[in-house]
Scaffold this active site. Structure first.
Site, short mmCIF file in Angstrom:
data_model
loop_
_atom_site.label_atom_id
_atom_site.label_comp_id
_atom_site.label_asym_id
_atom_site.label_seq_id
_atom_site.Cartn_x
_atom_site.Cartn_y
_atom_site.Cartn_z
N ASP A 150 -5.66 -6.14 1.70
CA ASP A 150 -6.22 -4.84 1.39
C ASP A 150 -5.11 -3.81 1.20
OD1 ASP A 150 -7.61 -2.34 1.44
OD2 ASP A 150 -9.23 -3.27 2.57
N HIS A 155 -8.93 -4.89 -1.47
CA HIS A 155 -9.95 -3.86 -1.28
C HIS A 155 -10.92 -3.86 -2.46
CE1 HIS A 155 -11.08 -0.15 0.88
NE2 HIS A 155 -11.41 0.31 -0.31
#
Length: 231
Positions: A169, A200
């Site tokens: 992420d 993400h």
């Protein structure tokens, strides 16, 4: 599928929400918390998919105080930058009040039945905050940001919480991911799922960020979680 108005709980006026209703019997209600891009086509599609599974789905316009009705495309660079700017201006505590108002409205719509919440990105963070600060029955957060700064609230989480963590992420670094595991891993009502190699936004409905296999796995876990805790 329609829009409705929800009464605030803090005398700040009513606000809009997208509502998707199941065709048959309603199992429970789920509040869908937006990313930083507003209640856009992707969030509405999330609601529609939940409705197809028998849930009343409600997505409140949480940016209504700063950009009411905004709908942004994360794959368009100027719109992505605008979304980041809106996130910086967003009052999260006020957002939780609007989520509680939505929970109240959703519960009334289903005659006092159970209500869950699912959120993405900023919405994932708000899903965690909702688990700690409201009377929600079950919560799910996807790639929630900044949870390490909220771990002091974990003792207030009274009902089941599931978090989906993207291993790569760009907004949640490895140290933060580890802090989430260290702080929440031993909680009996918290479930953490890791997705190695995923970034993400991997579970977005459409667009460049989506990763099909990871999204389908995460969504299947979410639906099983809600089936268990909401019905």
């Amino acid at each position: 599928m329609t829009d409705t108005m929800i009464d605030s709980i803090d005398d700040s006026g009513s606000f809009a929400a997208y509502v998707a209703e199941p065709e048959g019997k309603t199992r429970a209600a789920i509040v869908v918390i937006q990313e930083i891009f507003g209640v856009n086509a992707g969030i509405r599609r999330k609601c529609d998919r939940l409705a197809a599974e028998g849930y009343l789905a409600v997505a409140p316009d949480l940016f209504r105080r700063i950009a009411p009705g905004v709908q942004l495309d994360p794959d368009v660079e100027p719109e992505f930058k605008k979304a980041l700017d809106l996130m910086g201006k967003f009052d999260q505590d006020a957002g939780i009040r609007d989520i509680q108002a939505t929970i109240n409205a959703a519960r009334a719509m289903i005659d006092g039945g159970k209500v869950g919440v699912v959120g993405y990105c900023l919405g994932g963070r708000l899903a965690y905050m909702t688990a700690a600060r409201t009377d929600i029955d079950a919560s799910v957060g996807y790639y929630a940001v900044g949870i390490d700064g909220l771990l002091h609230e974990k003792e207030a989480i009274a009902h089941p919480l599931m978090l989906h963590i993207a291993g790569e992420d760009g907004f949640v670094d490895k140290a933060t991911q580890q802090a989430m595991h260290d702080g929440l891993g031993d909680r009996p009502n918290v479930v953490l799922h890791d997705y190695p190699g995923e970034d993400h936004g991997f579970a977005t409905e459409t667009g460049n960020r989506r990763s099909d296999a990871a999204a389908e796995l995460a969504d299947s876990r979410t639906m099983a979680f809600f089936a268990e805790h909401l019905g």
